[in-house]
Design a protein around this motif. Sequence first.
Motif, PDB file in Angstrom:
ATOM      1  N   ARG A   1      26.305  -0.415 -23.406  1.00 17.10           N
ATOM      2  CA  ARG A   1      25.780  -1.654 -22.802  1.00 17.10           C
ATOM      3  C   ARG A   1      26.901  -2.596 -22.366  1.00 17.10           C
ATOM      4  O   ARG A   1      26.654  -3.731 -21.963  1.00 17.10           O
ATOM      5  CB  ARG A   1      24.846  -2.342 -23.801  1.00 17.10           C
ATOM      6  CG  ARG A   1      23.604  -1.461 -24.084  1.00 17.10           C
ATOM      7  CD  ARG A   1      22.865  -1.932 -25.306  1.00 17.10           C
ATOM      8  NE  ARG A   1      22.222  -3.212 -25.091  1.00 17.10           N
ATOM      9  CZ  ARG A   1      21.877  -4.064 -26.059  1.00 17.10           C
ATOM     10  NH1 ARG A   1      22.110  -3.742 -27.322  1.00 17.10           N
ATOM     11  NH2 ARG A   1      21.301  -5.204 -25.780  1.00 17.10           N
ATOM     12  N   VAL A   2      28.132  -2.100 -22.464  1.00 16.34           N
ATOM     13  CA  VAL A   2      29.294  -2.903 -22.056  1.00 16.34           C
ATOM     14  C   VAL A   2      29.473  -2.778 -20.549  1.00 16.34           C
ATOM     15  O   VAL A   2      29.228  -1.725 -19.969  1.00 16.34           O
ATOM     16  CB  VAL A   2      30.563  -2.385 -22.789  1.00 16.34           C
ATOM     17  CG1 VAL A   2      31.824  -3.007 -22.225  1.00 16.34           C
ATOM     18  CG2 VAL A   2      30.444  -2.645 -24.288  1.00 16.34           C
TER      19      VAL A   2
ATOM     20  N   ASP B   1      33.881 -11.828 -20.814  1.00 10.98           N
ATOM     21  CA  ASP B   1      34.099 -12.316 -22.181  1.00 10.98           C
ATOM     22  C   ASP B   1      35.564 -12.204 -22.571  1.00 10.98           C
ATOM     23  O   ASP B   1      36.102 -13.095 -23.231  1.00 10.98           O
ATOM     24  CB  ASP B   1      33.261 -11.501 -23.177  1.00 10.98           C
ATOM     25  CG  ASP B   1      31.780 -11.760 -23.006  1.00 10.98           C
ATOM     26  OD1 ASP B   1      31.390 -12.937 -23.089  1.00 10.98           O
ATOM     27  OD2 ASP B   1      31.029 -10.802 -22.766  1.00 10.98           O
TER      28      ASP B   1
ATOM     29  N   LEU C   1      34.759  -7.494 -30.800  1.00  6.70           N
ATOM     30  CA  LEU C   1      33.918  -8.177 -29.810  1.00  6.70           C
ATOM     31  C   LEU C   1      32.686  -7.329 -29.483  1.00  6.70           C
ATOM     32  O   LEU C   1      31.555  -7.841 -29.476  1.00  6.70           O
ATOM     33  CB  LEU C   1      34.734  -8.452 -28.532  1.00  6.70           C
ATOM     34  CG  LEU C   1      33.928  -8.942 -27.332  1.00  6.70           C
ATOM     35  CD1 LEU C   1      33.337 -10.336 -27.583  1.00  6.70           C
ATOM     36  CD2 LEU C   1      34.772  -8.966 -26.064  1.00  6.70           C
ATOM     37  N   ILE C   2      32.900  -6.037 -29.222  1.00 11.09           N
ATOM     38  CA  ILE C   2      31.778  -5.165 -28.822  1.00 11.09           C
ATOM     39  C   ILE C   2      30.780  -5.006 -29.970  1.00 11.09           C
ATOM     40  O   ILE C   2      29.568  -4.951 -29.757  1.00 11.09           O
ATOM     41  CB  ILE C   2      32.311  -3.787 -28.354  1.00 11.09           C
ATOM     42  CG1 ILE C   2      33.104  -3.962 -27.059  1.00 11.09           C
ATOM     43  CG2 ILE C   2      31.166  -2.801 -28.141  1.00 11.09           C
ATOM     44  CD1 ILE C   2      33.792  -2.703 -26.570  1.00 11.09           C
ATOM     45  N   THR C   3      31.286  -4.979 -31.199  1.00 12.99           N
ATOM     46  CA  THR C   3      30.389  -4.852 -32.347  1.00 12.99           C
ATOM     47  C   THR C   3      29.523  -6.110 -32.472  1.00 12.99           C
ATOM     48  O   THR C   3      28.323  -6.034 -32.721  1.00 12.99           O
ATOM     49  CB  THR C   3      31.217  -4.624 -33.630  1.00 12.99           C
ATOM     50  OG1 THR C   3      32.046  -3.488 -33.414  1.00 12.99           O
ATOM     51  CG2 THR C   3      30.335  -4.383 -34.836  1.00 12.99           C
ATOM     52  N   ALA C   4      30.149  -7.277 -32.248  1.00 16.11           N
ATOM     53  CA  ALA C   4      29.407  -8.537 -32.348  1.00 16.11           C
ATOM     54  C   ALA C   4      28.495  -8.739 -31.137  1.00 16.11           C
ATOM     55  O   ALA C   4      27.429  -9.336 -31.236  1.00 16.11           O
ATOM     56  CB  ALA C   4      30.387  -9.711 -32.454  1.00 16.11           C
ATOM     57  N   LYS C   5      28.927  -8.248 -29.974  1.00 16.57           N
ATOM     58  CA  LYS C   5      28.173  -8.446 -28.740  1.00 16.57           C
ATOM     59  C   LYS C   5      28.152  -7.127 -27.965  1.00 16.57           C
ATOM     60  O   LYS C   5      29.046  -6.878 -27.131  1.00 16.57           O
ATOM     61  CB  LYS C   5      28.833  -9.564 -27.906  1.00 16.57           C
ATOM     62  CG  LYS C   5      28.073  -9.894 -26.647  1.00 16.57           C
ATOM     63  CD  LYS C   5      28.734 -11.010 -25.827  1.00 16.57           C
ATOM     64  CE  LYS C   5      27.929 -11.291 -24.574  1.00 16.57           C
ATOM     65  NZ  LYS C   5      28.564 -12.254 -23.673  1.00 16.57           N
ATOM     66  N   PRO C   6      27.151  -6.280 -28.208  1.00 16.16           N
ATOM     67  CA  PRO C   6      27.126  -4.957 -27.562  1.00 16.16           C
ATOM     68  C   PRO C   6      27.070  -5.011 -26.033  1.00 16.16           C
ATOM     69  O   PRO C   6      27.390  -4.030 -25.374  1.00 16.16           O
ATOM     70  CB  PRO C   6      25.864  -4.306 -28.135  1.00 16.16           C
ATOM     71  CG  PRO C   6      25.603  -5.046 -29.412  1.00 16.16           C
ATOM     72  CD  PRO C   6      26.077  -6.449 -29.193  1.00 16.16           C
ATOM     73  N   THR C   7      26.659  -6.159 -25.475  1.00 16.50           N
ATOM     74  CA  THR C   7      26.602  -6.289 -24.016  1.00 16.50           C
ATOM     75  C   THR C   7      27.847  -6.993 -23.473  1.00 16.50           C
ATOM     76  O   THR C   7      27.819  -7.566 -22.384  1.00 16.50           O
ATOM     77  CB  THR C   7      25.358  -7.092 -23.585  1.00 16.50           C
ATOM     78  OG1 THR C   7      25.439  -8.381 -24.238  1.00 16.50           O
ATOM     79  CG2 THR C   7      24.060  -6.396 -23.977  1.00 16.50           C
ATOM     80  N   ALA C   8      28.938  -6.942 -24.213  1.00 13.28           N
ATOM     81  CA  ALA C   8      30.164  -7.655 -23.806  1.00 13.28           C
ATOM     82  C   ALA C   8      30.610  -7.237 -22.405  1.00 13.28           C
ATOM     83  O   ALA C   8      30.382  -6.112 -21.969  1.00 13.28           O
ATOM     84  CB  ALA C   8      31.276  -7.359 -24.809  1.00 13.28           C
TER      85      ALA C   8
ATOM     86  N   LYS D   1      36.315 -15.973 -20.529  1.00 13.60           N
ATOM     87  CA  LYS D   1      36.174 -16.823 -21.725  1.00 13.60           C
ATOM     88  C   LYS D   1      37.368 -16.676 -22.659  1.00 13.60           C
ATOM     89  O   LYS D   1      37.734 -17.612 -23.375  1.00 13.60           O
ATOM     90  CB  LYS D   1      34.873 -16.461 -22.455  1.00 13.60           C
ATOM     91  CG  LYS D   1      33.653 -16.903 -21.657  1.00 13.60           C
ATOM     92  CD  LYS D   1      32.376 -16.230 -22.106  1.00 13.60           C
ATOM     93  CE  LYS D   1      31.352 -16.356 -20.964  1.00 13.60           C
ATOM     94  NZ  LYS D   1      30.394 -15.257 -20.958  1.00 13.60           N
TER      95      LYS D   1
END
Length: 256
Positions: free
Chosen positions: A71-72, A139, A34-41, A203
Motif C-alpha cells: 500500500r506504499v 511523507d 514509518l511503513i509499519t506505523a503508516k502502511p500507506t506511506a 513532510k
Amino acid sequence: MAASTLAPVADERIIVDEDYGQVCDRVADLIATLITAKPTAVLGMATGSTPRGVYERLIRLHQRDGLDFSRVTCFNLDEYYPIEAASPHSYHEFMNRVLFSSINCRQWHVPNGLPRTPEAIAEDCLRYEELIRAVGGIDLQILGIGRTGHIGFNEPGSSPFSRTRLVHLDAATRRDAAAGFGGLENVPTQAISMGVCTIMEAKQIVLMASGASKAEIVRAALQEKPTAEIPATYLQFHPNLRYFLDEAAASLCLGT
Ligand code: PGA
C-alpha cells in the motif's frame, strides 16, 4: 548501532555513523518504522550510488521480515531526458533493478523521459505534482547530494519556487555520469526533475552522503547562506530534515 566515535556534532540534525553500512542501516530502519506505523506511506526515492545500500536493506526487510510495501506509493525525484524507460541507463530501469523488482510495491512513479513536445512535457510535469498531492504528499523524501550541490536534478541556479520541470544538466553532473553511459557524448543534456519547492513540501527529508568526495559540498549545504548557487542550502529552511552522514562525508562539519 555504533555511532561515530569522533567529536560529537553540535547540530542535532546531523547524524554521523562510522561507515556507509551503518548509515544505510539507520535510514532503512527509519523507513521500515514509518511503513509499519503508516502502511500507506508515500516515499520519495532517489537514484545514484548513495541510496543503494538502503534499497538492499529494504529488500531484505521485505523478503526476510515481511515488510509490506503493497500500500506504499513511491515517487522518484528525476529522470534523464530524452530516454526510453527500458534503456539500461534510465532511472526507471535503475529503480526496477535495484528495488522494485524485489519488493511488493505496486505504485511507483518515475518522471517520463520519452521524447515529446514541450507542451506534453509540461502537462506531464503538472500531472506528476497532482499525483503526489492526490495521495497526500510525500511523507519521507530520500536525497543524495551531487558535487554541484544539486538535489534531484535541481542544478545551481534553480529557483526555490521550482516545480517538476525539464531542466538542463550541469557540465559537472554530466561528467560524473559519463562512465556509466560509456562516454560524455552519450549522457543526455537534459532531465525532468521534481523542483526545489516540490522537495521542500515533503513532510520529512533524509539527506544521505558518504565518502570524502562529498565532505566539502555537505559542509557548504549546512553552513553557507542559502543560495541558488548551491540548491542543497535551501534545505536549511526545512523544519524536519536530517543529514545522515558517514565520518568521511561529515569530516568538515564535525565539532562545529
Ligand atoms: P551519488 O549521486 O549518490 O551517485 O553520489 C548523488 C546525486 O547526484 O544526487
